[in-house]
Design an enzyme around this catalytic site. Structure first.
Site, PDB file in Angstrom:
ATOM      1  CE1 TYR A 166     -13.219  69.112  18.242  1.00 16.46           C
ATOM      2  CE2 TYR A 166     -14.535  70.696  16.862  1.00 16.46           C
ATOM      3  CZ  TYR A 166     -13.764  70.461  18.079  1.00 16.46           C
ATOM      4  OH  TYR A 166     -13.568  71.393  19.273  1.00 16.46           O
ATOM      5  NE  ARG A 175      -8.005  74.031  13.117  1.00 15.82           N
ATOM      6  CZ  ARG A 175      -8.492  75.076  13.707  1.00 15.82           C
ATOM      7  NH1 ARG A 175      -7.950  75.768  14.642  1.00 15.82           N
ATOM      8  NH2 ARG A 175      -9.912  75.145  13.710  1.00 15.82           N
ATOM      9  CE  LYS A 181     -11.558  72.727  15.719  1.00 12.45           C
ATOM     10  NZ  LYS A 181     -11.801  73.311  16.955  1.00 12.45           N
TER      11      LYS A 181
HETATM   12  N1  PDD Z   1     -12.974  75.891  18.617  1.00 16.32           N
HETATM   13  N2  PDD Z   1      -8.887  76.651  21.214  1.00 16.32           N
HETATM   14  C1  PDD Z   1      -9.646  75.618  21.275  1.00 16.32           C
HETATM   15  C2  PDD Z   1      -9.566  74.598  22.406  1.00 16.32           C
HETATM   16  C3  PDD Z   1     -10.781  75.549  20.437  1.00 16.32           C
HETATM   17  O1  PDD Z   1     -11.754  74.699  20.291  1.00 16.32           O
HETATM   18  C4  PDD Z   1     -11.149  76.517  19.376  1.00 16.32           C
HETATM   19  C5  PDD Z   1     -12.146  76.507  18.474  1.00 16.32           C
HETATM   20  C6  PDD Z   1     -10.169  77.646  19.369  1.00 16.32           C
HETATM   21  C7  PDD Z   1     -10.098  78.654  18.322  1.00 16.32           C
HETATM   22  O2  PDD Z   1      -9.783  77.938  16.725  1.00 16.32           O
HETATM   23  P1  PDD Z   1     -10.217  78.641  15.590  1.00 16.32           P
HETATM   24  O3  PDD Z   1      -9.819  80.239  15.566  1.00 16.32           O
HETATM   25  O4  PDD Z   1      -9.487  77.919  14.401  1.00 16.32           O
HETATM   26  O5  PDD Z   1     -11.725  78.328  15.547  1.00 16.32           O
HETATM   27  C8  PDD Z   1      -9.045  77.592  20.051  1.00 16.32           C
HETATM   28  C9  PDD Z   1     -14.156  75.348  17.788  1.00 16.32           C
HETATM   29  C10 PDD Z   1     -14.750  76.600  16.960  1.00 16.32           C
HETATM   30  C11 PDD Z   1     -15.205  74.453  18.291  1.00 16.32           C
HETATM   31  O6  PDD Z   1     -14.760  73.798  19.034  1.00 16.32           O
HETATM   32  O7  PDD Z   1     -16.475  74.569  17.975  1.00 16.32           O
END
Ligand code: PDD
Length: 296
Positions: free
Chosen positions: A46, A65, A158
């Site tokens: 996702y 990504r 992710k």
């Molecule tokens: N989460 N680390 C993890 C494990 C995450 O799930 C996320 C983001 C981040 C921060 O990444 P970014 O700056 O690209 O949002 C770091 C998303 C927002 C979620 O799970 O909803």
């Protein structure tokens, strides 16, 4: 335990419409097979992309990504084919001038259940926009729970299989806390859904990229800002025993932005307490605010 939950977004509601497998559908009528491998096996990935005042932030980075994740789990799909649909999701949902985010989920698709990847399978693609509170982060602070990092060794992917993240975060939530700081082999990796930074004697530390963290897009923006602002930076993991020398801690993420950490709880003991947002966190927040509000 805390006065307000800063990371908490508005009461979650279902979107009216979703984009599912090539068409816009009323979300009450949008269904996926019980044999979808996302449902049966968590076989999918996702992405969450922020839109400030209806404008995308780091769209290319998010799609890059997404493509990386698709490639890593061998789903043949062009992430960039969703670019226009993301913009359409925001306008169809009426978020022309408001803050929101676009959620994308791609699973391997529908097939009789096997542990290997079936051949000739069509990915299931879901996309929708949802409202997000992307302002006011600079006036908030988070209280976090230090938890063991029980995730797999490919956190750069992710994955929709988030059991270790949600189990940890549920514990934090039940204690009235906002987020977790995950620790693997004594080293802080990241949050359950955020990246984490530490400031020690004017130097900023964050876990290096690799299989033990998600390569956060906001993290990447912070690294760029550190270079521009001439702040000292080490992409080096911080050991939990080094916490006593840490002056500031902050979390970053798409819906979290840059959030100062006020306190940390480990085994019911407070091991960190900084009632004020630190100077370096403050500087980065100001630079970030300038960046997001100058989007065109
Ligand atoms: N989460 N680390 C993890 C494990 C995450 O799930 C996320 C983001 C981040 C921060 O990444 P970014 O700056 O690209 O949002 C770091 C998303 C927002 C979620 O799970 O909803």
């Amino acid at each position: 335990m805390i006065s307000a939950n800063p990371i908490l977004q508005p009461k979650k509601t279902f979107p009216k419409e979703v984009f599912l497998n090539g068409e816009w559908i009323n979300s009450e009528k949008a269904f996926v097979s019980v044999f979808d491998r996302g449902f049966l096996l968590g076989d999918g990935i996702y992405e969450v992309t922020p839109f400030y005042d209806g404008k995308p932030f780091r769209l290319k980075d998010h799609l890059d990504r997404l493509q990386h994740c698709l490639n890593e789990i061998q789903i043949e799909f062009d992430a960039f084919s969703l670019q226009e649909i993301m913009l359409e999701a925001v306008s169809r949902s009426g978020f022309f001038q408001s803050d929101c985010a676009v959620y994308i989920q791609i699973t391997r698709g529908v097939a009789p259940r096997t542990h290997f990847f079936p051949e000739q399978i069509q990915p299931t693609v879901l996309l929708y926009a949802f409202p997000a509170v992307l302002n006011g982060f600079e006036n908030k602070q988070a209280s976090v729970l230090v938890s063991e990092d029980l995730r797999w060794h490919r956190c750069d992917v992710k994955s929709i299989s988030l059991m270790a993240n949600i189990k940890a975060n549920n514990q934090a939530h039940s204690l009235g806390l906002d987020e977790n700081l995950l620790v693997r082999d004594g080293f802080f990796t990241e949050g359950s859904h955020t990246s984490v930074f530490f400031v020690k004697k004017h130097r900023i530390f964050t876990h290096p990229e690799g299989p033990h963290i998600l390569s956060g897009i906001t993290r990447k923006v912070i690294l760029e800002m550190c270079r521009e602002m001439d702040l000292e930076l080490s992409e080096k993991a911080l050991h939990i025993n080094e916490l006593k020398d840490v002056d500031e801690v902050f979390l970053t993420g798409t819906t979290t932005q840059i959030l100062s950490v006020k306190s940390m709880l480990l085994n019911e003991k407070e091991i960190f307490n900084r009632p004020e947002t630190g100077e370096i966190t403050r500087q980065l927040q100001e630079a970030f605010l300038k960046l997001i509000r100058s989007l065109s």
